[in-house]
Write a protein that holds these residues in place. Structure first.
Motif, PDB file in Angstrom:
ATOM      1  N   LYS A   1       0.807  -1.223   0.000  1.00 26.46           N
ATOM      2  CA  LYS A   1       0.000   0.000   0.000  1.00 26.46           C
ATOM      3  C   LYS A   1       0.845   1.282   0.000  1.00 26.46           C
ATOM      4  CE  LYS A   1      -4.397  -1.501   0.602  1.00 26.46           C
ATOM      5  NZ  LYS A   1      -4.898  -2.035   1.867  1.00 26.46           N
ATOM      6  N   ILE A   2       2.154   1.146   0.091  1.00 26.67           N
ATOM      7  CA  ILE A   2       2.986   2.351   0.199  1.00 26.67           C
ATOM      8  C   ILE A   2       3.201   2.964  -1.187  1.00 26.67           C
ATOM      9  CG2 ILE A   2       5.228   3.301   0.889  1.00 26.67           C
ATOM     10  CD1 ILE A   2       5.426   1.060   2.933  1.00 26.67           C
ATOM     11  N   ASP A   3       2.814   4.217  -1.327  1.00 24.53           N
ATOM     12  CA  ASP A   3       3.077   4.941  -2.568  1.00 24.53           C
ATOM     13  C   ASP A   3       3.542   6.349  -2.212  1.00 24.53           C
ATOM     14  OD1 ASP A   3       0.813   6.137  -1.622  1.00 24.53           O
ATOM     15  OD2 ASP A   3      -0.489   5.547  -3.278  1.00 24.53           O
ATOM     16  N   ARG A   4       3.692   7.200  -3.222  1.00 27.00           N
ATOM     17  CA  ARG A   4       4.195   8.549  -2.968  1.00 27.00           C
ATOM     18  C   ARG A   4       3.319   9.300  -1.969  1.00 27.00           C
ATOM     19  NH1 ARG A   4       4.922  10.396  -9.139  1.00 27.00           N
ATOM     20  NH2 ARG A   4       3.178   8.956  -9.339  1.00 27.00           N
ATOM     21  N   GLU A   5       2.006   9.148  -2.112  1.00 23.61           N
ATOM     22  CA  GLU A   5       1.098   9.869  -1.217  1.00 23.61           C
ATOM     23  C   GLU A   5       1.205   9.357   0.222  1.00 23.61           C
ATOM     24  OE1 GLU A   5      -0.250  12.568  -1.488  1.00 23.61           O
ATOM     25  OE2 GLU A   5      -1.929  12.673  -0.087  1.00 23.61           O
ATOM     26  N   ALA A   6       1.431   8.065   0.372  1.00 19.71           N
ATOM     27  CA  ALA A   6       1.614   7.512   1.723  1.00 19.71           C
ATOM     28  C   ALA A   6       2.863   8.122   2.360  1.00 19.71           C
ATOM     29  CB  ALA A   6       1.732   5.992   1.656  1.00 19.71           C
ATOM     30  N   MET A   7       3.904   8.351   1.559  1.00 21.60           N
ATOM     31  CA  MET A   7       5.135   8.943   2.092  1.00 21.60           C
ATOM     32  C   MET A   7       4.930  10.415   2.447  1.00 21.60           C
ATOM     33  SD  MET A   7       6.953   6.320   2.294  1.00 21.60           S
ATOM     34  CE  MET A   7       8.326   7.134   3.096  1.00 21.60           C
ATOM     35  N   ARG A   8       4.175  11.133   1.606  1.00 18.27           N
ATOM     36  CA  ARG A   8       3.841  12.529   1.953  1.00 18.27           C
ATOM     37  C   ARG A   8       3.075  12.573   3.275  1.00 18.27           C
ATOM     38  NH1 ARG A   8       1.784  12.637  -3.322  1.00 18.27           N
ATOM     39  NH2 ARG A   8       3.425  13.346  -4.739  1.00 18.27           N
ATOM     40  N   ALA A   9       2.081  11.694   3.382  1.00 19.34           N
ATOM     41  CA  ALA A   9       1.258  11.670   4.589  1.00 19.34           C
ATOM     42  C   ALA A   9       2.121  11.348   5.808  1.00 19.34           C
ATOM     43  CB  ALA A   9       0.140  10.649   4.429  1.00 19.34           C
ATOM     44  N   ALA A  10       3.052  10.408   5.642  1.00 13.94           N
ATOM     45  CA  ALA A  10       3.886   9.978   6.776  1.00 13.94           C
ATOM     46  C   ALA A  10       4.759  11.124   7.284  1.00 13.94           C
ATOM     47  CB  ALA A  10       4.747   8.786   6.364  1.00 13.94           C
ATOM     48  N   THR A  11       5.469  11.795   6.378  1.00 12.56           N
ATOM     49  CA  THR A  11       6.353  12.876   6.847  1.00 12.56           C
ATOM     50  C   THR A  11       5.525  14.076   7.309  1.00 12.56           C
ATOM     51  OG1 THR A  11       6.637  13.677   4.574  1.00 12.56           O
ATOM     52  CG2 THR A  11       8.337  12.201   5.448  1.00 12.56           C
TER      53      THR A  11
END
Ligand code: BES
Ligand code: MN
Ligand code: ZN
Length: 489
Positions: free
Chosen positions: A77-87
């Motif tokens: 499920k990890i994509d670019r948006e997941a990384m934006r959300a995480a940081t």
């Protein structure tokens, strides 16, 4: 400011170290980080699930004062948006804890099936945009942004991705500029003042600036803009920003709807939610911020921003339903509804842009219809074009930046719906159905043979609630998308 850093975690002191953790896979190859993650996963409170977060203090392995583990969820499920959300969420958590320095560890891109450039881009965007706080109207500032955000990368990567990181930083600054303009209350951004604020920043970046005031607009026969502005005590403006790099040829023109407040005019809007109509200049904010950003980035492409700026108010001087006006193009329009003001100011701006600059492509961005929000919800913009390639490029850019766009049809037969008995066109459709489409079709009557697209951002321009990397208020929607798109057109 944001920096890429390579740090020896055993030796260097770090105030807060953030480590993103995947639930079902190891996404680092650094021994120290991997051992820290093993330690965190020993506790049943932390699995690396999407909203998991746990903080450890004074760990023996590293000199960091605290290590904050944040869950990314399952690899699949990890994509670019997941990384934006995480940081974004990590930075917001730091703000709440009043921590001012952070080092965020960047996973090995390959291990999450991403390119390093898009992984970094996403992580930087989430962190930087999540660090924005709009509190200029509060006497008591409860929260302050994190002062220093660093990203932990490999030694050879600090220089390799240095340019990427400063580009992302500049684009995020542009997004935040648009957010601030949109969130600002309408009493502080009436047309003269909003125009001045754009001009000041544009001049600083050496954009060519032209402002048409009330006199020139009247003289040059911008009948539609004048008709919308008539009810307000503030005078309309048309701001034109040009980024003219050496050697570039045909321009891309961007037109942005700049209604600093949309009361509806004589067809007054219902009071519920009317305060949100301060955001009706979001298109202009996004376009102005994009031009300022393109200038900062020294983009090699010629871009022209055209911003019709008015306030839509009821008064003794306001336009009435049934009034017939003559547009800049020469066509006459019956004002079926004074609340369909966006399409009026846009057609004058579009006609002028095409006549004066003969652009290769023209894209307008506007908070144009409530119908578009009904169709696509509050997070997705409607996209219209007769040109398949242009529509596709916009949608792809929106996918890159997670400013989602969905194409809606421009069905010729619906043009029937805005025929007028007395003028060439009516600004109001005869049915309430398909309002986003009829509004786009109305604009299309004025684009001649120019390659054109219309992006209806009525939903995503403004957020009632905060989310992972955006606060409540203006979202800055469109700035990152347009910056991504301009390089491709
Ligand atoms: N600015 C509004 C559209 C809007 C609605 C933006 C909700 C953001 C959130 C626009 O000027 C407007 O009033 N449109 C009318 C058109 C109608 C009168 C044909 C609408 O959508 O109701
Ligand atoms: Mn309106
Ligand atoms: Zn409006």
């Amino acid at each position: 400011m944001i920096h890429l850093k390579s740090v020896d975690l055993k030796k260097e002191k770090v105030a807060s170290l953030v480590i993103p953790v995947c639930e079902d896979k190891t996404v680092f190859d650094d021994e120290i980080i991997m051992s820290l993650i093993r330690k965190a996963k020993k506790f049943k409170e932390f699995k690396g699930d999407k909203n998991d977060e746990v903080t450890f203090y004074d760990l023996a392995e590293v000199k960091a004062e605290r290590v904050i583990f944040i869950g990314l969820g399952k690899l699949e499920k990890i994509d670019r948006e997941a990384m934006r959300a995480a940081t974004g969420k990590a930075v917001k958590a730091l703000i709440k804890k009043k921590l001012s320095n952070v080092l965020i560890a960047v996973p090995v891109a390959k291990k999450i099936n991403m390119e390093m450039t898009s992984l970094l881009e996403a992580m930087l965007e989430g962190a930087y945009l999540g660090n924005h706080i709009f509190d200029r109207y509060k006497n008591e500032k409860k929260h302050t942004p994190v002062k220093k955000i660093d990203f932990l990368v490999k030694p050879d990567e600090t220089r390799k991705y240095g340019r990427l990181s400063s580009r992302v930083y500049t684009i995020c600054q542009g997004t935040i500029l648009a957010r601030e303009w949109v969130s600002m209350p309408s009493n502080d951004k009436r047309p003269e003042r909003f125009a001045r604020s754009i001009v000041a920043l544009a001049k600083k970046e050496n954009l060519k600036v032209t402002v048409l005031g009330e006199k020139e607009l009247k003289q040059k026969k911008f009948g539609a803009i004048m008709a919308v502005a008539a009810g307000s005590r503030s005078k309309p403006r048309m701001v034109i920003l040009e980024h003219n790099p050496k050697g570039s040829k045909k321009a891309v023109a961007l037109v942005g709807k700049g209604v600093t407040f949309d009361s509806g005019g004589i067809n007054l809007k219902p009071s519920a939610g009317m305060e949100e109509m301060k955001s009706d200049m979001s298109g202009a904010a996004a376009v102005a911020a994009t031009l300022i950003t393109a200038a900062k980035l020294k983009s090699g492409f010629r871009v022209i921003g055209i911003l019709p700026i008015v306030e839509n108010m009821p008064s003794g001087n306001a336009s009435r339903p049934g009034d017939i006006i003559k547009t800049y193009d020469g066509k006459t329009v019956e004002i079926g509804n004074t609340d369909a003001e966006g399409r009026l100011i846009l057609i004058d701006a579009i006609s002028y842009g095409i006549k004066k600059y003969k652009p290769r492509t023209l894209i307008d961005m506007a908070t144009l219809t409530g119908a578009c929000v009904v169709a696509l919800g509050e997070k997705i913009a409607g996209t219209f074009s007769f040109d398949d390639k242009l529509a596709e490029d916009i949608i792809l850019s929106g996918r890159n930046t997670h400013e989602r766009c969905w194409r809606l049809p421009l069905t010729e037969d619906y043009k029937e719906l805005f025929k007028s008995d007395f003028a060439d066109l009516n600004n109001m459709s005869s049915t309430r159905y398909g309002g986003a489409i009829t509004a786009a079709l109305f604009l299309s009557e004025f684009v001649k043979d120019t390659r054109w697209a219309h992006i209806d951002i009525a939903g995503p321009a403004y957020a009632k609630k905060e989310s992972s990397y955006c606060g409540a208020g203006g979202t800055g929607f469109g700035v990152r998308l347009l910056c991504d798109l301009l390089d491709k057109l």
